[in-house]
Design a protein around this motif. Sequence first.
Motif, PDB file in Angstrom:
ATOM      1  N   ARG A 163       0.780  -1.246   0.000  1.00 50.54           N
ATOM      2  CA  ARG A 163       0.000   0.000   0.000  1.00 50.54           C
ATOM      3  C   ARG A 163       0.818   1.307   0.000  1.00 50.54           C
ATOM      4  NH1 ARG A 163      -5.412  -0.827   1.611  1.00 50.54           N
ATOM      5  NH2 ARG A 163      -5.655  -2.910   2.486  1.00 50.54           N
ATOM      6  N   PRO A 164       0.731   2.076  -1.069  1.00 44.89           N
ATOM      7  CA  PRO A 164       1.507   3.323  -1.110  1.00 44.89           C
ATOM      8  C   PRO A 164       1.001   4.392  -0.137  1.00 44.89           C
ATOM      9  CG  PRO A 164       0.419   2.889  -3.231  1.00 44.89           C
ATOM     10  CD  PRO A 164       0.078   1.748  -2.331  1.00 44.89           C
ATOM     11  N   ASN A 165      -0.234   4.255   0.358  1.00 40.13           N
ATOM     12  CA  ASN A 165      -0.734   5.297   1.265  1.00 40.13           C
ATOM     13  C   ASN A 165       0.059   5.377   2.565  1.00 40.13           C
ATOM     14  OD1 ASN A 165      -2.007   2.781   1.918  1.00 40.13           O
ATOM     15  ND2 ASN A 165      -3.181   3.932   3.426  1.00 40.13           N
ATOM     16  N   VAL A 166       0.800   4.284   2.897  1.00 36.27           N
ATOM     17  CA  VAL A 166       1.644   4.316   4.100  1.00 36.27           C
ATOM     18  C   VAL A 166       2.675   5.449   4.002  1.00 36.27           C
ATOM     19  CG1 VAL A 166       3.316   3.026   5.504  1.00 36.27           C
ATOM     20  CG2 VAL A 166       1.319   1.860   4.587  1.00 36.27           C
ATOM     21  N   THR A 167       3.135   5.729   2.781  1.00 39.43           N
ATOM     22  CA  THR A 167       4.085   6.825   2.574  1.00 39.43           C
ATOM     23  C   THR A 167       3.553   8.124   3.149  1.00 39.43           C
ATOM     24  OG1 THR A 167       4.878   5.802   0.539  1.00 39.43           O
ATOM     25  CG2 THR A 167       5.317   8.158   0.802  1.00 39.43           C
ATOM     26  N   VAL A 168       2.316   8.430   2.806  1.00 40.83           N
ATOM     27  CA  VAL A 168       1.724   9.700   3.227  1.00 40.83           C
ATOM     28  C   VAL A 168       1.351   9.666   4.715  1.00 40.83           C
ATOM     29  CG1 VAL A 168      -0.161  11.333   2.830  1.00 40.83           C
ATOM     30  CG2 VAL A 168       0.895  10.135   0.896  1.00 40.83           C
ATOM     31  N   ASP A 169       0.734   8.590   5.152  1.00 40.45           N
ATOM     32  CA  ASP A 169       0.363   8.440   6.576  1.00 40.45           C
ATOM     33  C   ASP A 169       1.583   8.613   7.468  1.00 40.45           C
ATOM     34  OD1 ASP A 169      -2.142   7.754   5.785  1.00 40.45           O
ATOM     35  OD2 ASP A 169      -2.100   5.709   6.600  1.00 40.45           O
ATOM     36  N   ALA A 170       2.633   7.853   7.149  1.00 40.90           N
ATOM     37  CA  ALA A 170       3.821   7.842   8.004  1.00 40.90           C
ATOM     38  C   ALA A 170       4.502   9.205   7.983  1.00 40.90           C
ATOM     39  CB  ALA A 170       4.785   6.752   7.550  1.00 40.90           C
ATOM     40  N   ALA A 171       4.571   9.822   6.804  1.00 37.56           N
ATOM     41  CA  ALA A 171       5.201  11.138   6.712  1.00 37.56           C
ATOM     42  C   ALA A 171       4.444  12.145   7.570  1.00 37.56           C
ATOM     43  CB  ALA A 171       5.244  11.598   5.258  1.00 37.56           C
ATOM     44  N   GLY A 172       3.125  12.087   7.519  1.00 38.96           N
ATOM     45  CA  GLY A 172       2.300  13.031   8.286  1.00 38.96           C
ATOM     46  C   GLY A 172       2.466  12.851   9.787  1.00 38.96           C
ATOM     47  N   LEU A 173       2.406  11.598  10.243  1.00 44.24           N
ATOM     48  CA  LEU A 173       2.526  11.347  11.690  1.00 44.24           C
ATOM     49  C   LEU A 173       3.928  11.673  12.192  1.00 44.24           C
ATOM     50  CD1 LEU A 173       0.461   8.042  11.877  1.00 44.24           C
ATOM     51  CD2 LEU A 173      -0.229  10.301  12.701  1.00 44.24           C
ATOM     52  N   ALA A 174       4.934  11.324  11.383  1.00 45.77           N
ATOM     53  CA  ALA A 174       6.310  11.634  11.778  1.00 45.77           C
ATOM     54  C   ALA A 174       6.480  13.148  11.876  1.00 45.77           C
ATOM     55  CB  ALA A 174       7.297  11.049  10.766  1.00 45.77           C
ATOM     56  N   PHE A 175       5.991  13.863  10.874  1.00 42.17           N
ATOM     57  CA  PHE A 175       6.173  15.322  10.839  1.00 42.17           C
ATOM     58  C   PHE A 175       5.501  15.983  12.038  1.00 42.17           C
ATOM     59  CE2 PHE A 175       6.026  19.653   9.385  1.00 42.17           C
ATOM     60  CZ  PHE A 175       7.162  19.787   8.590  1.00 42.17           C
ATOM     61  N   LYS A 176       4.264  15.585  12.301  1.00 44.91           N
ATOM     62  CA  LYS A 176       3.546  16.203  13.422  1.00 44.91           C
ATOM     63  C   LYS A 176       4.244  15.948  14.751  1.00 44.91           C
ATOM     64  CE  LYS A 176      -0.003  18.237  15.444  1.00 44.91           C
ATOM     65  NZ  LYS A 176      -1.202  18.929  14.983  1.00 44.91           N
ATOM     66  N   SER A 177       4.849  14.770  14.889  1.00 40.82           N
ATOM     67  CA  SER A 177       5.537  14.459  16.141  1.00 40.82           C
ATOM     68  C   SER A 177       6.998  14.928  16.126  1.00 40.82           C
ATOM     69  CB  SER A 177       5.442  12.958  16.430  1.00 40.82           C
ATOM     70  OG  SER A 177       5.907  12.195  15.334  1.00 40.82           O
ATOM     71  N   GLY A 178       7.361  15.732  15.128  1.00 43.16           N
ATOM     72  CA  GLY A 178       8.678  16.361  15.117  1.00 43.16           C
ATOM     73  C   GLY A 178       9.820  15.460  14.687  1.00 43.16           C
ATOM     74  N   ASN A 179       9.484  14.315  14.069  1.00 43.24           N
ATOM     75  CA  ASN A 179      10.509  13.371  13.640  1.00 43.24           C
ATOM     76  C   ASN A 179      10.728  13.420  12.135  1.00 43.24           C
ATOM     77  OD1 ASN A 179      10.927  11.715  16.204  1.00 43.24           O
ATOM     78  ND2 ASN A 179       8.712  11.525  15.941  1.00 43.24           N
ATOM     79  N   ALA A 180      11.983  13.336  11.717  1.00 45.78           N
ATOM     80  CA  ALA A 180      12.253  13.089  10.303  1.00 45.78           C
ATOM     81  C   ALA A 180      12.004  11.607  10.041  1.00 45.78           C
ATOM     82  CB  ALA A 180      13.691  13.445   9.968  1.00 45.78           C
ATOM     83  N   VAL A 181      11.686  11.277   8.781  1.00 41.34           N
ATOM     84  CA  VAL A 181      11.408   9.874   8.470  1.00 41.34           C
ATOM     85  C   VAL A 181      12.114   9.463   7.183  1.00 41.34           C
ATOM     86  CG1 VAL A 181       9.234  10.348   7.232  1.00 41.34           C
ATOM     87  CG2 VAL A 181       9.559   8.114   8.297  1.00 41.34           C
ATOM     88  N   ILE A 182      12.696   8.279   7.228  1.00 38.45           N
ATOM     89  CA  ILE A 182      13.249   7.665   6.015  1.00 38.45           C
ATOM     90  C   ILE A 182      12.359   6.472   5.706  1.00 38.45           C
ATOM     91  CG2 ILE A 182      15.211   6.468   4.972  1.00 38.45           C
ATOM     92  CD1 ILE A 182      17.058   8.106   6.710  1.00 38.45           C
ATOM     93  N   LEU A 183      11.763   6.490   4.500  1.00 36.64           N
ATOM     94  CA  LEU A 183      10.791   5.469   4.130  1.00 36.64           C
ATOM     95  C   LEU A 183      11.392   4.490   3.143  1.00 36.64           C
ATOM     96  CD1 LEU A 183       8.228   8.260   3.568  1.00 36.64           C
ATOM     97  CD2 LEU A 183       7.710   6.373   5.123  1.00 36.64           C
ATOM     98  N   ARG A 184      10.952   3.256   3.274  1.00 39.54           N
ATOM     99  CA  ARG A 184      11.357   2.257   2.308  1.00 39.54           C
ATOM    100  C   ARG A 184      10.132   1.387   2.046  1.00 39.54           C
ATOM    101  NH1 ARG A 184      15.273  -1.018  -0.650  1.00 39.54           N
ATOM    102  NH2 ARG A 184      14.263  -3.029  -0.718  1.00 39.54           N
ATOM    103  N   GLY A 185       9.544   1.549   0.852  1.00 34.57           N
ATOM    104  CA  GLY A 185       8.334   0.798   0.527  1.00 34.57           C
ATOM    105  C   GLY A 185       8.644  -0.472  -0.242  1.00 34.57           C
ATOM    106  N   GLY A 186       7.601  -1.200  -0.551  1.00 39.98           N
ATOM    107  CA  GLY A 186       7.765  -2.428  -1.326  1.00 39.98           C
ATOM    108  C   GLY A 186       8.088  -2.106  -2.778  1.00 39.98           C
ATOM    109  N   LYS A 187       8.774  -3.047  -3.461  1.00 39.69           N
ATOM    110  CA  LYS A 187       9.203  -2.740  -4.826  1.00 39.69           C
ATOM    111  C   LYS A 187       8.022  -2.643  -5.790  1.00 39.69           C
ATOM    112  CE  LYS A 187      10.455  -7.329  -6.636  1.00 39.69           C
ATOM    113  NZ  LYS A 187       9.754  -8.131  -5.594  1.00 39.69           N
TER     114      LYS A 187
END
Lengths: 414, 414
Positions: free
Chosen positions: B123-147
């Motif tokens: 699911r590509p929506n994890v990219t957006v979900d995770a980025a949003g939650l990380a950003f709001k909680s003040g964390n940078a995020v490095i994402l690695r999705g499925g190929k």
Amino acid sequence: MDLNQMGQAAKSAATVLGQLSTIEKNRALNLMADELQNKASEILAANKIDIDSAEENGIEGVMLDRLKLDNEIIDAMADGLRQVSSLADPIGEEIKGWVTEDGLNISQVRVPLGVLGMIFEARPNVTVDAAGLAFKSGNAVILRGGKEALHSNIELAKVLRTALKENDFPVDAVQMIDNPDHAIANQLMNLTEYIDVLIPRGSAKFIQMVVKNSTVPVIETGAGNCHIYVDETADLKQAVDIIVNAKTQRPSVCNAMEKLVVQRSIADKFLPMVEEALHAYNVELRGDAATKEVLPDIKLATEEDWSTEYNDFIMAIKVVDTLDEAISHINKYNTKHSEAIITKSYDASQKFTKEIDAAVVYVNASTRFTDGFKFGFGAEIGISTQKLHARGPMGLNELTSTKYIVRGEGQARK
Amino acid sequence: MDLNQMGQAAKSAATVLGQLSTIEKNRALNLMADELQNKASEILAANKIDIDSAEENGIEGVMLDRLKLDNEIIDAMADGLRQVSSLADPIGEEIKGWVTEDGLNISQVRVPLGVLGMIFEARPNVTVDAAGLAFKSGNAVILRGGKEALHSNIELAKVLRTALKENDFPVDAVQMIDNPDHAIANQLMNLTEYIDVLIPRGSAKFIQMVVKNSTVPVIETGAGNCHIYVDETADLKQAVDIIVNAKTQRPSVCNAMEKLVVQRSIADKFLPMVEEALHAYNVELRGDAATKEVLPDIKLATEEDWSTEYNDFIMAIKVVDTLDEAISHINKYNTKHSEAIITKSYDASQKFTKEIDAAVVYVNASTRFTDGFKFGFGAEIGISTQKLHARGPMGLNELTSTKYIVRGEGQARK
């Protein structure tokens, strides 16, 4: 005993221990304390074997002192257990409670972690401290001490277990690994099936070894390259007093100060005051070029100095132009333990406490206060320098997890 | 881009991000949401590449559906970010505050963890979900999705980064690894210098792979072999309704029910009610010998069944004599996720909630409520099934650490 069997036994003991009432746990702690004092001569006999073999191996000075037990130390260990019995029981505490939009009553309550692994060097008193804190927080513990204290540790654990066994408490709540092989330590670090968390105690090098070799989650404790930054608004007399305290009161511990950072505008006046005060304690000073301009007799600090935790009567000094420069220097070299600013500026205090990345950030106080007892926790299992689970001094609460209990009246999800 | 460089960039971005005000973070989240909708056609074009190649590779059905984006899904992702902007900011919250015996003022405040690693399947929506939650909680995020979703994920991250960059927010707060090699995933799992915590999302097998291969601390999420125990005092009609909900409402998710445990004294009456109700949903039943005595047509459950998370319309049934037997069975086979008892007995409810070892323990409600939204957190990054740091549904608070700020007036330690 095989480590897998020990793990299994610990898990079974933890199940019973997790359900004991506070009164029962306190009774067990006091029985263990009494038994330590009753069996003092056996403990001292076992300790003598360790001391003799340490002396044969040329161990001396502080290292030998750390190994040595006497009646006074045994009394102190027993009193430590009695003190733990007097602390509030963290287990069962409701941390939060609320009703959801579906009408479910949710309680988040504290529960034990389960099985702790403690792996430590030298001092045999860790055996008793760790067993007491683990027991009070409802956790079984598997201990692995240094080989120098092997006989002492085995005897201490045996005495604690006797107190448990004779009073129908789960004896495997406290277990000591009696095989000094390195291979066993490695097995412990990877006993993920049975151990919920591993807490290493010892030198920075030892802790890093455990972090690197464990697949069991580790709580990193202890390394402290602590800085004090003195800005131009500081009460310089107060700053000197705090530095003397933080550097010299007990230089071997992790919350002792290692580095002084000074704002350039006060360097000429302040650095000679620091030199004079620390001279009385034979503290060796090292400094950057700007510091050497003011204190020409001291050694030039190398890049290595900035990241070194001396744990000794040595201190390195860095001169900076601004608070920003002080903050970047500290955030670059610190071990995320304890950092302090000495200032009379409100703005500087706000900026420093917000931007410094460390477990404990001080304004106008000695870094030596980073301690479970000084924080008022009544106990300390270590100082966590990591960000997950626990950060800073760890007391009983930090040895717990939580679970959610949800009470409904037949709710199904729409 | 080299992973070490990405780590370094994330760390720098995290330093800036950690100091942003709530208003600024919310503005960034809304700008990212707008940009997603503005760039919908570019996102869909990238998604088409993934869909085409998935079809070429014979991927179909649910797996293909999970990959597919459309305007509605993009709008939902954007709305997700707007919703995160409306949540309370966890950063800066004072969790505890007190004055010590030395007169030090201690505040324990929430701070970001720093840099999160998210490693996920499909699911590509994890990219957006995770980025949003990380950003709001003040964390940078490095994402690695499925190929399979590589092009979609890269485009989504690019769009989010554009919104950050054009508005002078730290662009490297959100980074996506664009190299699908396994070697890179392994490097990410061992990037201890830069990543504070790794959160895997995906199948149980995938998560176990991450746990085994990571030296970066991992928060284990998701595996749920959830049980419902129905005792002889239960309202059987209510029990059937809860079972139907927990088993069939969404069987593919981790909080769906997998196992039914039934007290023997009601088996004859209750099991046929369950069979009839689940028959309507084509649920395949398996059972132990005692269950088969009542429901002779079902398959005999094997030892493997008790520990299997089906994530499908399959359920296994175990008959027990007592509550104690139910508790031991559940504690032996569960994945410490969500477990329920259906009962009218106060004593049974107390015993079950105390003795079951799981993140969430229910009385008279469906296990399907284990969810950050249903718990009222307004967000969910996953369900932690481990005991360290976070347990159960993880919202914004669970993406934070704490630090102690200690304010003094010159205190030195005695």
